[in-house]
Motif scaffolding. Structure first.
Motif, PDB file in Angstrom:
ATOM      1  N   SER A 166      46.031  20.464  -3.676  1.00 48.69           N
ATOM      2  CA  SER A 166      44.739  21.050  -4.030  1.00 48.69           C
ATOM      3  C   SER A 166      44.272  20.570  -5.397  1.00 48.69           C
ATOM      4  O   SER A 166      43.074  20.308  -5.604  1.00 48.69           O
ATOM      5  CB  SER A 166      44.831  22.587  -4.019  1.00 48.69           C
ATOM      6  OG  SER A 166      45.796  23.036  -4.963  1.00 48.69           O
ATOM      7  N   GLN A 167      45.192  20.414  -6.347  1.00 43.20           N
ATOM      8  CA  GLN A 167      44.825  19.908  -7.664  1.00 43.20           C
ATOM      9  C   GLN A 167      44.376  18.449  -7.585  1.00 43.20           C
ATOM     10  O   GLN A 167      43.433  18.048  -8.271  1.00 43.20           O
ATOM     11  CB  GLN A 167      46.014  20.035  -8.620  1.00 43.20           C
ATOM     12  CG  GLN A 167      46.345  21.460  -9.014  1.00 43.20           C
ATOM     13  CD  GLN A 167      47.624  21.547  -9.831  1.00 43.20           C
ATOM     14  OE1 GLN A 167      48.633  20.911  -9.503  1.00 43.20           O
ATOM     15  NE2 GLN A 167      47.602  22.331 -10.892  1.00 43.20           N
ATOM     16  N   ILE A 168      45.042  17.675  -6.741  1.00 43.59           N
ATOM     17  CA  ILE A 168      44.664  16.271  -6.574  1.00 43.59           C
ATOM     18  C   ILE A 168      43.268  16.162  -5.980  1.00 43.59           C
ATOM     19  O   ILE A 168      42.421  15.404  -6.469  1.00 43.59           O
ATOM     20  CB  ILE A 168      45.683  15.550  -5.673  1.00 43.59           C
ATOM     21  CG1 ILE A 168      47.040  15.463  -6.371  1.00 43.59           C
ATOM     22  CG2 ILE A 168      45.186  14.143  -5.314  1.00 43.59           C
ATOM     23  CD1 ILE A 168      48.157  14.963  -5.483  1.00 43.59           C
ATOM     24  N   ILE A 169      43.014  16.933  -4.942  1.00 40.44           N
ATOM     25  CA  ILE A 169      41.719  16.893  -4.263  1.00 40.44           C
ATOM     26  C   ILE A 169      40.589  17.255  -5.217  1.00 40.44           C
ATOM     27  O   ILE A 169      39.537  16.610  -5.255  1.00 40.44           O
ATOM     28  CB  ILE A 169      41.730  17.836  -3.039  1.00 40.44           C
ATOM     29  CG1 ILE A 169      42.671  17.273  -1.964  1.00 40.44           C
ATOM     30  CG2 ILE A 169      40.326  18.025  -2.485  1.00 40.44           C
ATOM     31  CD1 ILE A 169      42.965  18.252  -0.854  1.00 40.44           C
ATOM     32  N   GLN A 170      40.802  18.298  -6.025  1.00 41.30           N
ATOM     33  CA  GLN A 170      39.771  18.729  -6.963  1.00 41.30           C
ATOM     34  C   GLN A 170      39.562  17.729  -8.095  1.00 41.30           C
ATOM     35  O   GLN A 170      38.466  17.618  -8.638  1.00 41.30           O
ATOM     36  CB  GLN A 170      40.155  20.094  -7.551  1.00 41.30           C
ATOM     37  CG  GLN A 170      40.155  21.221  -6.538  1.00 41.30           C
ATOM     38  CD  GLN A 170      40.741  22.511  -7.095  1.00 41.30           C
ATOM     39  OE1 GLN A 170      40.944  22.639  -8.302  1.00 41.30           O
ATOM     40  NE2 GLN A 170      41.032  23.468  -6.224  1.00 41.30           N
ATOM     41  N   GLY A 171      40.613  16.979  -8.436  1.00 39.19           N
ATOM     42  CA  GLY A 171      40.537  16.099  -9.589  1.00 39.19           C
ATOM     43  C   GLY A 171      39.976  14.718  -9.320  1.00 39.19           C
ATOM     44  O   GLY A 171      39.430  14.087 -10.224  1.00 39.19           O
ATOM     45  N   VAL A 172      40.117  14.225  -8.086  1.00 40.59           N
ATOM     46  CA  VAL A 172      39.763  12.817  -7.853  1.00 40.59           C
ATOM     47  C   VAL A 172      38.378  12.615  -7.257  1.00 40.59           C
ATOM     48  O   VAL A 172      37.850  11.506  -7.307  1.00 40.59           O
ATOM     49  CB  VAL A 172      40.811  12.130  -6.944  1.00 40.59           C
ATOM     50  CG1 VAL A 172      42.182  12.183  -7.576  1.00 40.59           C
ATOM     51  CG2 VAL A 172      40.827  12.717  -5.546  1.00 40.59           C
ATOM     52  N   ALA A 173      37.779  13.655  -6.701  1.00 43.61           N
ATOM     53  CA  ALA A 173      36.454  13.494  -6.088  1.00 43.61           C
ATOM     54  C   ALA A 173      35.725  14.824  -6.055  1.00 43.61           C
ATOM     55  O   ALA A 173      36.338  15.885  -6.037  1.00 43.61           O
ATOM     56  CB  ALA A 173      36.577  12.934  -4.672  1.00 43.61           C
ATOM     57  N   SER A 174      34.409  14.743  -6.043  1.00 44.02           N
ATOM     58  CA  SER A 174      33.597  15.946  -6.012  1.00 44.02           C
ATOM     59  C   SER A 174      33.613  16.565  -4.618  1.00 44.02           C
ATOM     60  O   SER A 174      34.003  15.929  -3.637  1.00 44.02           O
ATOM     61  CB  SER A 174      32.154  15.619  -6.403  1.00 44.02           C
ATOM     62  OG  SER A 174      31.552  14.783  -5.420  1.00 44.02           O
ATOM     63  N   PHE A 175      33.170  17.802  -4.541  1.00 42.58           N
ATOM     64  CA  PHE A 175      33.129  18.506  -3.259  1.00 42.58           C
ATOM     65  C   PHE A 175      32.195  17.793  -2.284  1.00 42.58           C
ATOM     66  O   PHE A 175      32.425  17.792  -1.077  1.00 42.58           O
ATOM     67  CB  PHE A 175      32.662  19.946  -3.482  1.00 42.58           C
ATOM     68  CG  PHE A 175      32.564  20.754  -2.216  1.00 42.58           C
ATOM     69  CD1 PHE A 175      33.696  21.279  -1.605  1.00 42.58           C
ATOM     70  CD2 PHE A 175      31.324  20.981  -1.623  1.00 42.58           C
ATOM     71  CE1 PHE A 175      33.598  22.014  -0.439  1.00 42.58           C
ATOM     72  CE2 PHE A 175      31.210  21.712  -0.452  1.00 42.58           C
ATOM     73  CZ  PHE A 175      32.363  22.239   0.137  1.00 42.58           C
ATOM     74  N   ALA A 176      31.147  17.181  -2.803  1.00 41.59           N
ATOM     75  CA  ALA A 176      30.175  16.492  -1.944  1.00 41.59           C
ATOM     76  C   ALA A 176      30.810  15.327  -1.201  1.00 41.59           C
ATOM     77  O   ALA A 176      30.436  15.021  -0.062  1.00 41.59           O
ATOM     78  CB  ALA A 176      28.998  16.010  -2.781  1.00 41.59           C
TER      79      ALA A 176
END
Length: 204
Positions: A101-111
């Protein structure tokens, strides 16, 4: 056939430079070594950290061999939807021990939207590559005449796992850059630059 070339600092810079016209590159056919002719382009969508952008991918054609060569900008590799910088950022965070979850939030925006399954696939692919790429880079460093004990950089000498080799590769990349990047360290990470030099079977 595919060749990866640095054609812009970023995806947007590539579009500004080559969005409306084919780069003026002299491409030699890998088979007969004749100069290849420009051969049009096709569109491809690349997902960056903040958005998905459609970019032109240009091709060259050899009239002698009747073979086509595709030139990819260094922020792309074959079949990958996400920019190389995004994938590298995810792997670096995984090596640092961050959660999915930290990786997902850090490498790209929600869009843009990266799933946990995608990050897991990138990590699995990376582990399948680390042995070959590490040995390739170590070999090039030895050929260059390095006196550094490269195996001393290995994090664990007894019963190593692929993740240990992934950490070793990260260390090797920095040594490799000090020898081959001519002092111009990549601001976007290392993979874009490395992919212009690695064998096409071992692209990061």
């Amino acid at each position: 056939m595919i060749r990866i070339v640095s054609l812009g600092r970023t995806c947007k810079n590539y579009l500004r430079l080559h969005g409306k016209g084919q780069p003026n590159l002299y491409i030699h056919c890998p088979h007969c070594h004749r100069i290849m002719n420009k051969h049009g382009c096709y569109k491809r969508t690349v997902a960056t950290k903040h958005q998905a952008i459609q970019v032109p991918i240009y091709r060259w054609y050899c009239t002698e061999c009747r073979k086509t060569l595709t030139v990819l900008p260094d922020f792309l590799i074959p079949w990958a939807r996400f920019a190389t910088t995004v994938r590298e950022s995810a792997i670096v965070r995984r090596l640092q021990g961050l959660s999915l979850s930290q990786i997902i939030q850090g490498v790209a925006s929600f869009a843009v939207g990266i799933s946990a399954a995608t990050v897991k696939r990138w990590w699995k692919r990376h582990l399948c590559q680390v042995n070959r790429v590490s040995l390739y880079m170590a070999g090039k460093l030895v050929e260059r005449g390095t006196t550094q004990d490269l195996f001393h950089l290995y994090p664990r000498g007894v019963n190593p796992a692929l993740a240990d080799t992934a950490h070793w590769l990260r260390s090797l990349v920095q040594v490799y850059a000090s020898y081959f990047s001519h002092g111009m360290y990549p601001l976007r990470g290392y993979w874009c630059w490395l992919n212009t030099q690695l064998p096409h079977t071992d692209l990061l």
